[in-house]
Design an enzyme around this catalytic site. Structure first.
Site, short mmCIF file in Angstrom:
data_model
loop_
_atom_site.label_atom_id
_atom_site.label_comp_id
_atom_site.label_asym_id
_atom_site.label_seq_id
_atom_site.Cartn_x
_atom_site.Cartn_y
_atom_site.Cartn_z
N GLU A 192 0.84 -1.20 0.00
CA GLU A 192 0.00 0.00 0.00
C GLU A 192 0.88 1.25 0.00
O GLU A 192 2.09 1.19 0.20
CB GLU A 192 -0.89 0.03 1.26
CG GLU A 192 -2.25 -0.64 1.11
CD GLU A 192 -3.26 0.27 0.41
OE1 GLU A 192 -2.87 1.33 -0.13
OE2 GLU A 192 -4.44 -0.10 0.39
N ARG A 237 -7.93 0.81 13.16
CA ARG A 237 -6.55 1.09 12.75
C ARG A 237 -6.51 2.17 11.68
O ARG A 237 -7.49 2.41 10.97
CB ARG A 237 -5.90 -0.18 12.19
CG ARG A 237 -6.54 -0.70 10.90
CD ARG A 237 -5.69 -1.79 10.26
NE ARG A 237 -6.31 -2.37 9.08
CZ ARG A 237 -6.24 -1.86 7.85
NH1 ARG A 237 -5.61 -0.71 7.64
NH2 ARG A 237 -6.80 -2.48 6.82
N ASN A 288 -5.37 3.65 7.99
CA ASN A 288 -5.41 2.96 6.70
C ASN A 288 -4.71 3.71 5.57
O ASN A 288 -3.90 3.11 4.88
CB ASN A 288 -6.86 2.67 6.29
CG ASN A 288 -6.94 1.70 5.15
OD1 ASN A 288 -6.40 0.59 5.23
ND2 ASN A 288 -7.60 2.09 4.06
N ASP A 341 -12.81 -5.13 11.34
CA ASP A 341 -13.92 -5.93 10.78
C ASP A 341 -14.71 -5.16 9.72
O ASP A 341 -15.73 -5.63 9.24
CB ASP A 341 -14.85 -6.42 11.89
CG ASP A 341 -15.57 -5.29 12.63
OD1 ASP A 341 -15.42 -4.11 12.23
OD2 ASP A 341 -16.30 -5.59 13.60
N ASN A 389 -9.75 5.90 2.44
CA ASN A 389 -8.73 5.59 1.45
C ASN A 389 -8.45 6.80 0.58
O ASN A 389 -9.32 7.64 0.34
CB ASN A 389 -9.17 4.43 0.56
CG ASN A 389 -8.47 3.13 0.89
OD1 ASN A 389 -7.26 3.11 1.09
ND2 ASN A 389 -9.22 2.04 0.96
N ASP A 448 -9.72 2.34 -4.21
CA ASP A 448 -8.76 2.22 -3.11
C ASP A 448 -7.88 3.48 -3.11
O ASP A 448 -8.40 4.58 -3.04
CB ASP A 448 -7.97 0.93 -3.28
CG ASP A 448 -7.35 0.43 -1.98
OD1 ASP A 448 -6.96 1.25 -1.14
OD2 ASP A 448 -7.21 -0.80 -1.81
#
Length: 282
Positions: free
Chosen positions: A15, A95, A97, A115, A143, A192
């Site tokens: 990433e 978390r 990203n 999750d 994102n 993304d």
């Protein structure tokens, strides 16, 4: 147009690629490994472990990097010294990203739940003085954040929405007026990471879509780069002239024999230059 494989599969969940002359080339993260990878011009890959999660990074004005960790940020000095800043939240189910640096030298990074539960993520702004403020709440998978050439717009993905969004941005007001920029059918993949080129075109990686797409400043699809891995995660321009597009991919959720090139870095020269990454001013 088709991207070429540049590396072997070097990541589980590659990433956040970023090219900076101050680093001497390309860096990216192997997110769940908590590692920052550096790719030298000769193809050599070096890896540094920074936390349980390494989500995103950008260069700093004085050298080194700002790095988004699992629940906060760290500052890397030019000599490699790493200083962790206070955690932004305590909830272990959420978390960091993905993120990007704004024209005013601040660093925005967004979060998500492990999750992927709806609305558990947020977007935060790390100021050059080290203070952190909430920029946007109630997102699901935060994102891709990159600014237009004149700095007045910022493009953003909350992946499950199936669209690229766009904010207005000024140093005084920050991110405001989020609205749709381009819709992406779920059959084509999920938006993304993204980057913006020098003409204002928006390049978005399509997770589960095996492609990177370019949208014109008006939001019209005008280029598709095919990638020989399905889980395409992010892209950035690099090289001395910023004309090479680097593309990261992931092996998350794949069996060992599936999608054999997943986790590799790919590259293509699409005929337009990118923008130099804005550095974090802290």
């Amino acid at each position: 147009m088709r991207a070429e494989q540049l590396t072997d599969p070097i990541t589980f969940h590659g990433e956040g690629p970023v090219f900076a002359q101050s680093w001497g080339g390309l860096r990216l993260v192997d997110l769940f490994a908590g590692d920052v990878l550096s790719l030298a011009a000769d193809g050599t890959v070096t890896r540094r472990h920074v936390d349980s999660i390494a989500a995103a990074l950008r260069p700093r004005v004085g050298g080194g990097a700002v790095i988004a960790l699992e629940r906060g940020f760290a500052l890397e000095d030019a000599d490699g010294t790493l200083t962790r800043l206070p955690e932004v939240w305590a909830d272990p189910s959420v978390r960091m990203n993905d993120g990007g640096a704004a024209p005013d030298g601040s660093f925005y990074c967004g979060s998500m739940a492990y999750d992927q539960r709806t609305g558990a993520g947020s977007l935060y702004r790390l100021a050059p003085d080290g203070s952190v403020e909430l920029a946007l709440a109630g997102v699901t998978i935060s994102n891709g954040l990159a600014w237009s050439p004149d700095g007045s717009l910022a493009y953003y993905n909350d992946t499950p929405t199936g669209r690229i969004g766009v904010f207005d941005w000024t140093p005084e007001t920050g991110l405001t007026g989020l609205r749709p920029f381009a819709d992406i059918p779920s059959a084509d993949g999920y938006p993304d990471g993204l980057t913006v080129d020098s003409e204002g075109g928006v390049w978005v990686a399509l997770y589960a879509g095996g492609a990177v797409r370019r949208y014109s400043p008006e939001g019209t699809l005008d280029e598709v780069i095919e990638v020989a891995a399905q889980r395409v995660t992010a892209c950035t321009f690099g090289g001395d002239d910023l004309r090479r597009l680097y593309i990261t991919t992931s092996r998350e959720g794949l069996a060992p024999e599936e999608d054999p090139l997943a986790g590799s870095v790919f590259t293509v020269t699409p005929g337009v230059a990118g923008l130099a990454e804005a550095p974090f001013a802290g």
